[in-house]
Design a protein around this motif. Structure first.
Motif, short mmCIF file in Angstrom:
data_model
loop_
_atom_site.label_atom_id
_atom_site.label_comp_id
_atom_site.label_asym_id
_atom_site.label_seq_id
_atom_site.Cartn_x
_atom_site.Cartn_y
_atom_site.Cartn_z
N GLN A 166 -7.94 -2.77 7.90
CA GLN A 166 -8.42 -3.22 6.58
C GLN A 166 -7.25 -3.70 5.74
O GLN A 166 -7.33 -4.74 5.07
CB GLN A 166 -9.12 -2.06 5.86
CG GLN A 166 -10.47 -1.67 6.44
CD GLN A 166 -11.60 -2.51 5.87
OE1 GLN A 166 -11.37 -3.59 5.33
NE2 GLN A 166 -12.82 -2.04 6.00
N ARG A 167 -6.15 -2.98 5.77
CA ARG A 167 -4.98 -3.36 4.98
C ARG A 167 -4.42 -4.70 5.44
O ARG A 167 -4.12 -5.57 4.63
CB ARG A 167 -3.92 -2.25 5.06
CG ARG A 167 -4.32 -0.97 4.36
CD ARG A 167 -3.24 0.11 4.44
NE ARG A 167 -3.64 1.29 3.67
CZ ARG A 167 -2.83 2.30 3.38
NH1 ARG A 167 -1.58 2.30 3.81
NH2 ARG A 167 -3.28 3.32 2.67
N ALA A 168 -4.28 -4.85 6.74
CA ALA A 168 -3.76 -6.12 7.27
C ALA A 168 -4.67 -7.27 6.89
O ALA A 168 -4.22 -8.38 6.56
CB ALA A 168 -3.61 -6.03 8.78
N MET B 251 -2.27 -0.76 -9.19
CA MET B 251 -3.68 -0.43 -9.01
C MET B 251 -3.82 0.95 -8.37
O MET B 251 -3.48 1.16 -7.22
CB MET B 251 -4.39 -1.46 -8.15
CG MET B 251 -5.89 -1.24 -8.15
SD MET B 251 -6.78 -2.60 -7.42
CE MET B 251 -8.42 -2.27 -8.06
N TYR B 252 -4.30 1.88 -9.20
CA TYR B 252 -4.65 3.21 -8.70
C TYR B 252 -5.79 3.74 -9.56
O TYR B 252 -6.08 3.21 -10.64
CB TYR B 252 -3.46 4.16 -8.69
CG TYR B 252 -2.68 4.25 -9.97
CD1 TYR B 252 -3.06 5.11 -11.00
CD2 TYR B 252 -1.53 3.48 -10.16
CE1 TYR B 252 -2.34 5.19 -12.18
CE2 TYR B 252 -0.79 3.55 -11.34
CZ TYR B 252 -1.20 4.42 -12.34
OH TYR B 252 -0.49 4.50 -13.51
N ALA C 92 -7.42 -0.45 -2.80
CA ALA C 92 -7.38 -1.91 -2.61
C ALA C 92 -7.72 -2.31 -1.18
O ALA C 92 -7.68 -3.49 -0.84
CB ALA C 92 -6.00 -2.44 -2.98
N GLU C 93 -8.08 -1.34 -0.33
CA GLU C 93 -8.39 -1.66 1.07
C GLU C 93 -9.71 -2.40 1.21
O GLU C 93 -9.85 -3.29 2.04
CB GLU C 93 -8.48 -0.37 1.90
CG GLU C 93 -7.14 0.19 2.34
CD GLU C 93 -7.31 1.43 3.21
OE1 GLU C 93 -8.41 1.62 3.77
OE2 GLU C 93 -6.35 2.19 3.34
N PHE D 56 0.85 -1.20 0.00
CA PHE D 56 0.00 0.00 0.00
C PHE D 56 0.88 1.24 0.00
O PHE D 56 1.73 1.43 0.87
CB PHE D 56 -0.91 0.01 1.23
CG PHE D 56 -2.08 -0.91 1.12
CD1 PHE D 56 -3.21 -0.55 0.39
CD2 PHE D 56 -2.06 -2.15 1.74
CE1 PHE D 56 -4.29 -1.40 0.30
CE2 PHE D 56 -3.15 -3.02 1.65
CZ PHE D 56 -4.27 -2.64 0.92
N LEU D 57 0.64 2.12 -0.98
CA LEU D 57 1.38 3.37 -1.13
C LEU D 57 0.40 4.53 -1.27
O LEU D 57 -0.78 4.33 -1.63
CB LEU D 57 2.28 3.30 -2.36
CG LEU D 57 3.43 2.28 -2.25
CD1 LEU D 57 3.79 1.73 -3.61
CD2 LEU D 57 4.65 2.92 -1.59
#
Length: 681
Positions: A377-379, A300-301, A330-331, A272-273
């Protein structure tokens, strides 16, 4: 993830061991791999109980853990249970990529062509038809539908998905749906007594969904609405923190990825960036260091073409590790198969309205720390298919100090477009019942802007010009530019430029080690007045070339000139819609002053009068309104010039305030254009 414990009366708790079991198939379609996947989702066991609760309640708050299947399955359950009736089911999404990919997935599960039973509608792109019953729609597009259909009468059920993100459009819908539901219920009661013949009186059901949501707050807002909870399918995720916070998160992500790739078992990696620039920088670094290593990098953006976004869902080749570089889109909502490792930089881009001086201000994207909700959410992305690992590039103390959830956009973004839309609905933003009230300074700034543009009169009443502005699917200042172009008889040129700057993709690609080659390749497009007419020249050159060249040649031409072909293709679609809108409001979009720059720049000055600055004796530029000192962005064609006055599309803030999308105009254009202007063109 820790979710609230069940509570009597108000909350219904479903998990793997509770709730009535299904007594019939979830679909009449033949058994397929996709149908089997549907049946194995955690939410499938609770189908009948969910439908019963939704049927019995006007508003339902549904907390479905990550992996439960709520976003794809609930709309299908509603359809199968007949709750759509003669209307449609709308499922709102904060992001267009989620709306389009989810619609494609559900269409595949139903075994139908996208655009038939299942469709989508996002800004400048719609695939649906007369037979569409489930429509995934960006929240902004549903707001636009409100302007022509204030009761949203085409819909029987509206599902507000990912409501925890609290975008400005979602909050707008949350507030309006509450009053719409009451009006439609009253109309239904009147019709039942034989006093009404209107067909648009069917009651409306509202479902608010999320994985991380302050359910009690939403419930209170909707008169103590029923709260349901569905357990997800989440495998354990082991969390790792850094010993110290990482200042260069891109470099840290690079090193962490290669530690995983060289030392850890197979499994794809999701990084994630904050934004596109960071993604492209890391992509270049990974490819440079992995020349002899089996690594497949996918991106993906938001502005990436759908065909390229789709690559993240493809199967990873044997003996290869896929590395996906993504923003926070992507979250939620989309599930990416194969992810076992997540690298979380702890950063995201956040839109924020920065106030300056005497009430002026601007929206800008700032890189900020994420919230605890986003971190969870990311994890969770690493635990969808099996045990996973999340590497947080920040300390555990830093995580503990993160805000619980993000501040609603209504408290931190420009409200100009929302105020205009509410005025078209006969409402005032100051009096609408929002879950969180907007900042009064932002309201005043929005009213001032609309007054200056001529959309409101001195009594804050919507003008005919304002109603015309609201007809265009662009920001109010761009709509004002288009309307001004009618006076100056250059609508064709203005629409071309507005379409290009409304595209979600950057036109000019910036490659740091090829700047001399880039300048040489683009010199033929450069216009002495600046960026707006340079963009027009570029579009004309592309169209002239495209008339005689095939697809591969067009792609090569763009590559030679360091241009993004995606911008052209998207802009041409936008132009088609703007031309249609011009026809609706009585403008001749064919009107053209092809060989004269003055009419075009005059039209842009009308809409950009607040986004203008005058050259000062010391060589700096000061805003005409707001008095902030601004610099011309290094990427502008005017970056190395000093001109008497400039207009610009936007301000961006890094260590200084930069004007981007800049054109030079004579100071005489502002004669009479005091801060209380303009009534005419």
């Amino acid at each position: 993830m820790s979710l609230p414990a069940p509570r009597k009366k108000r909350r219904i708790h479903f998990d793997d061991d509770e709730g009535p079991k299904r007594s019939h198939s979830i679909s009449s379609s033949p058994s397929t791999p996709l149908q089997k996947q549907r049946e194995q989702l955690p939410i499938a066991k609770e189908r009948d109980a969910l439908i019963r609760e939704i049927r019995e309640n006007d508003v339902t708050i549904l907390l479905g853990e990550t992996g439960s299947g709520k976003t794809t399955q609930v709309p299908q359950y509603l359809l199968e249970a007949g709750l759509a009736g003669k209307g449609m089911i709308a499922v709102t999404q904060p992001r267009r990529v989620a709306a389009t990919s989810l619609a494609a997935r559900v269409a595949a599960e139903r075994g139908v062509k996208l655009g038939s039973l299942v469709g989508y509608s996002v800004r400048f792109d719609e695939i649906c038809g007369a037979d569409t019953k489930i429509k995934y729609v960006s929240d902004g597009m549903l707001v636009r539908e409100l302007l022509s259909d204030p009761l949203l009468s085409r819909y029987s059920v509206i599902v507000l998905d990912e409501a925890h993100e609290r975008t400005l459009r979602t909050d707008f819908l949350i507030a309006n749906l509450k009053s719409i539901q009451v009006k439609r219920k009253q109309a239904t009661d009147v019709k039942g007594k034989g006093k009404c013949t209107s067909s648009a009186v069917n009651p409306l059901k509202i479902i608010v969904m999320s994985a991380t949501l302050d359910a009690e707050k939403f419930s209170r807002f909707y008169h103590n609405a029923r709260i349901l909870y569905v357990k997800g399918r989440q495998h354990p995720v082991k969390i790792f923190y850094t010993a110290v916070n990482q200042t260069d998160y891109v470099d840290s992500a690079l090193r962490t990825f290669f530690q995983i790739h060289l030392d850890q078992p197979p499994g794809d990696v999701l990084i994630f960036l904050p934004g596109q620039e960071d993604i492209e920088s890391l992509e270049k670094s990974i490819k440079m260091h992995a020349k002899r290593l089996p690594v497949l990098v996918s991106l993906m953006y938001a502005s990436l073409p759908p065909s390229q976004q789709a690559r993240i869902f493809s199967a990873t080749p044997p003996q290869t590790r896929k590395c996906i570089l993504a923003t926070n889109i992507a979250e939620t909502s989309i599930t990416i198969p194969g992810i076992k490792y997540v690298i979380d930089t702890g950063k995201s881009k956040e839109k924020r309205y920065l106030s300056k001086d005497t009430g002026g201000g601007f929206d800008t994207l700032l890189t900020r720390d994420i919230t605890k909700a986003s971190a969870m959410q990311r994890a969770g992305r690493a635990g969808r298919e099996g045990p996973g690992f999340c590497f947080r590039l920040y300390t555990e103390e830093a995580f503990n100090n993160l805000a619980a959830a993000s501040e609603p956009e209504i408290r931190r973004c420009s409200l100009t477009q929302s105020v205009l839309e509410l005025k078209c609905l006969g409402q005032d933003l100051e009096t609408v019942e929002f879950m969180d009230p907007p900042d009064i300074n932002s309201v005043v700034a929005a009213l001032k802007t609309l007054w200056i543009l001529g959309a409101l009169d001195d009594s804050k009443t919507l003008t005919p010009l304002g109603r015309q502005m609201a007809s265009f699917p662009v920001e109010p200042y761009l709509a004002r530019i288009i309307l001004a172009s009618s006076t100056h008889e250059c609508t064709s040129e203005v629409i071309d430029i507005v379409s290009m700057i409304s595209s979600s993709s950057k036109l000019f690609l910036d490659i740091s080690d090829q700047r001399d080659a880039i300048a040489s390749a683009r010199s033929k497009f450069r216009h002495p007045s600046g960026d707006h007419l340079t963009i027009l020249n570029t579009l004309r050159a592309y169209q002239e070339m495209a008339e005689t060249e095939n697809k591969s040649s067009r792609k090569e031409w763009c590559k030679q000139h360091f241009l993004n072909e995606r911008t052209f293709t998207e802009a041409l679609k936008i132009r088609d819609q703007l031309r249609v809108t011009c026809g609706r409001v009585g403008l001749d979009w064919r009107a053209s002053k092809k060989d004269s720059e003055d009419p075009v720049l005059r039209s842009f000055t009308v809409g950009l009068v607040q986004q203008s600055a005058l050259l000062q004796p010391d060589g700096s530029y000061k805003q005409l309104m707001g008095r902030s000192v601004v610099k011309i962005h290094p990427g502008s064609t005017l970056a190395d010039k000093k001109v008497p006055a400039i207009i610009f599309d936007e301000l961006v803030y890094t260590n200084q305030i930069y004007a981007r999308g800049v054109s030079s105009v004579p100071r005489s254009y502002f004669n009479g254009a005091t801060p209380a202007i303009p009534n005419g063109s």
